[in-house]
Scaffold this motif. Sequence first.
Motif, mmCIF file in Angstrom:
data_model
loop_
_atom_site.group_PDB
_atom_site.id
_atom_site.type_symbol
_atom_site.label_atom_id
_atom_site.label_comp_id
_atom_site.label_asym_id
_atom_site.label_seq_id
_atom_site.Cartn_x
_atom_site.Cartn_y
_atom_site.Cartn_z
ATOM 1 N N VAL A 36 37.363 34.755 32.982
ATOM 2 C CA VAL A 36 38.449 33.988 32.002
ATOM 3 C C VAL A 36 39.696 34.553 32.450
ATOM 4 C CG1 VAL A 36 39.466 33.627 29.594
ATOM 5 C CG2 VAL A 36 36.936 33.397 30.027
ATOM 6 N N ARG A 37 40.084 35.771 32.344
ATOM 7 C CA ARG A 37 41.194 36.279 32.699
ATOM 8 C C ARG A 37 41.708 35.905 34.112
ATOM 9 N NH1 ARG A 37 44.695 37.102 29.003
ATOM 10 N NH2 ARG A 37 43.734 38.731 27.796
ATOM 11 N N CYS A 38 40.835 35.996 35.007
ATOM 12 C CA CYS A 38 41.242 35.535 36.344
ATOM 13 C C CYS A 38 41.563 34.149 36.335
ATOM 14 C CB CYS A 38 39.880 35.782 37.176
ATOM 15 S SG CYS A 38 39.547 37.492 37.575
ATOM 16 N N SER A 47 35.465 32.401 46.183
ATOM 17 C CA SER A 47 35.694 33.615 46.960
ATOM 18 C C SER A 47 36.957 34.510 46.488
ATOM 19 C CB SER A 47 35.854 33.316 48.654
ATOM 20 O OG SER A 47 37.191 32.372 48.392
ATOM 21 N N GLU A 48 37.848 33.741 45.813
ATOM 22 C CA GLU A 48 38.987 34.349 45.214
ATOM 23 C C GLU A 48 38.788 35.030 44.027
ATOM 24 O OE1 GLU A 48 43.047 31.638 45.371
ATOM 25 O OE2 GLU A 48 41.296 30.423 44.822
ATOM 26 N N LEU A 49 37.657 34.710 43.241
ATOM 27 C CA LEU A 49 37.309 35.124 42.134
ATOM 28 C C LEU A 49 36.784 36.706 42.354
ATOM 29 C CD1 LEU A 49 35.813 32.350 40.052
ATOM 30 C CD2 LEU A 49 37.995 33.592 39.506
ATOM 31 N N ARG A 50 35.954 36.752 43.558
ATOM 32 C CA ARG A 50 35.470 37.797 43.713
ATOM 33 C C ARG A 50 35.962 39.064 44.259
ATOM 34 N NH1 ARG A 50 30.308 37.662 47.195
ATOM 35 N NH2 ARG A 50 29.984 39.549 46.291
ATOM 36 N N VAL A 51 37.412 38.875 44.439
ATOM 37 C CA VAL A 51 38.344 40.030 44.842
ATOM 38 C C VAL A 51 38.454 40.911 43.715
ATOM 39 C CG1 VAL A 51 40.537 40.559 45.847
ATOM 40 C CG2 VAL A 51 39.199 38.728 46.938
ATOM 41 N N PRO A 52 38.940 40.179 42.729
ATOM 42 C CA PRO A 52 39.448 41.013 41.409
ATOM 43 C C PRO A 52 38.124 41.651 40.792
ATOM 44 C CG PRO A 52 39.989 38.979 40.809
ATOM 45 C CD PRO A 52 39.519 38.873 42.329
ATOM 46 N N LEU A 53 36.880 41.126 41.085
ATOM 47 C CA LEU A 53 35.807 41.257 40.125
ATOM 48 C C LEU A 53 35.036 42.217 41.215
ATOM 49 C CD1 LEU A 53 35.108 37.970 38.642
ATOM 50 C CD2 LEU A 53 36.113 39.754 37.509
ATOM 51 N N ALA A 54 35.521 42.990 41.559
ATOM 52 C CA ALA A 54 34.536 44.006 42.430
ATOM 53 C C ALA A 54 33.378 44.518 41.790
ATOM 54 C CB ALA A 54 35.582 45.377 42.769
ATOM 55 N N ARG A 85 35.226 22.177 49.372
ATOM 56 C CA ARG A 85 36.058 22.964 48.618
ATOM 57 C C ARG A 85 35.836 22.799 46.899
ATOM 58 N NH1 ARG A 85 41.688 22.889 46.434
ATOM 59 N NH2 ARG A 85 41.721 20.570 47.446
ATOM 60 N N VAL A 86 35.442 24.090 46.538
ATOM 61 C CA VAL A 86 35.107 23.814 45.017
ATOM 62 C C VAL A 86 36.157 24.824 44.264
ATOM 63 C CG1 VAL A 86 33.308 24.693 43.179
ATOM 64 C CG2 VAL A 86 32.628 23.474 45.226
ATOM 65 N N GLU A 87 36.565 24.483 43.362
ATOM 66 C CA GLU A 87 37.550 25.296 42.235
ATOM 67 C C GLU A 87 36.900 25.389 40.903
ATOM 68 O OE1 GLU A 87 41.892 24.859 44.513
ATOM 69 O OE2 GLU A 87 41.413 23.583 42.666
ATOM 70 N N TYR A 88 37.144 26.547 40.211
ATOM 71 C CA TYR A 88 36.706 26.676 38.820
ATOM 72 C C TYR A 88 38.205 26.778 37.961
ATOM 73 C CZ TYR A 88 32.250 27.623 41.020
ATOM 74 O OH TYR A 88 31.222 27.415 41.528
ATOM 75 N N ALA A 89 38.343 26.223 36.931
ATOM 76 C CA ALA A 89 39.378 26.502 35.983
ATOM 77 C C ALA A 89 39.041 26.442 34.582
ATOM 78 C CB ALA A 89 40.142 25.051 36.146
ATOM 79 N N LEU A 90 39.587 27.062 33.745
ATOM 80 C CA LEU A 90 39.530 27.217 32.368
ATOM 81 C C LEU A 90 39.706 25.604 31.773
ATOM 82 C CD1 LEU A 90 41.170 30.215 31.137
ATOM 83 C CD2 LEU A 90 38.816 29.849 31.321
ATOM 84 N N PRO A 100 42.196 35.457 21.290
ATOM 85 C CA PRO A 100 41.463 36.710 20.983
ATOM 86 C C PRO A 100 41.381 37.731 21.909
ATOM 87 C CG PRO A 100 40.436 34.476 20.143
ATOM 88 C CD PRO A 100 41.555 34.124 21.128
ATOM 89 N N MET A 101 41.346 37.201 23.218
ATOM 90 C CA MET A 101 41.168 38.424 24.282
ATOM 91 C C MET A 101 42.327 39.187 24.137
ATOM 92 S SD MET A 101 39.459 36.413 27.448
ATOM 93 C CE MET A 101 39.979 37.499 28.501
ATOM 94 N N ASP A 102 43.734 38.624 24.198
ATOM 95 C CA ASP A 102 44.952 39.301 23.895
ATOM 96 C C ASP A 102 44.887 40.294 22.618
ATOM 97 O OD1 ASP A 102 45.997 38.021 26.053
ATOM 98 O OD2 ASP A 102 46.911 36.718 25.065
#
Length: 127
Positions: A36-38, A47-54, A85-90, A100-102
């Motif tokens: 969610v934060r990403c 592939s972009e999500l995998r970078v910060p989600l080590a 190409r596939v993208e994910y979004a909130l 609530p996360m904040d």
Amino acid sequence: MTQTVPAPLPADFFPADCPVQSVPVLGSRKWAWRIVRCLEGGPRRFSELRVPLAGITAKVLAESLRSMEQDGAVVRTEYAENPPRVEYALTPLGRTLLGPMDAVCEWSRENLGSLLAARLEYERAER
């Protein structure tokens, strides 16, 4: 000195209008809050999500995204391009998790020291 014994917890302790067990995006997936934060800043490719989600495997990320999509928190958009190409979004529902996360993050910042001290004290007492 007399102690008051609390009443036993009833079988219907969790009311039907507050179905704690059926809010999977909030806790059943280890990576859900990080995903969610990403996605907070906008759509991202897998592939972009995998970078910060080590540390997350491709399989677990795919399962987590699928589960979050099923819950209505994430939308998956496929583009008819070559290569595909596939993208994910909130979704708007997914964005409601940010507040609530904040609050949880703020609580953590304010109380992490006390929490860690309590853990250390507990560990010392257990020895």
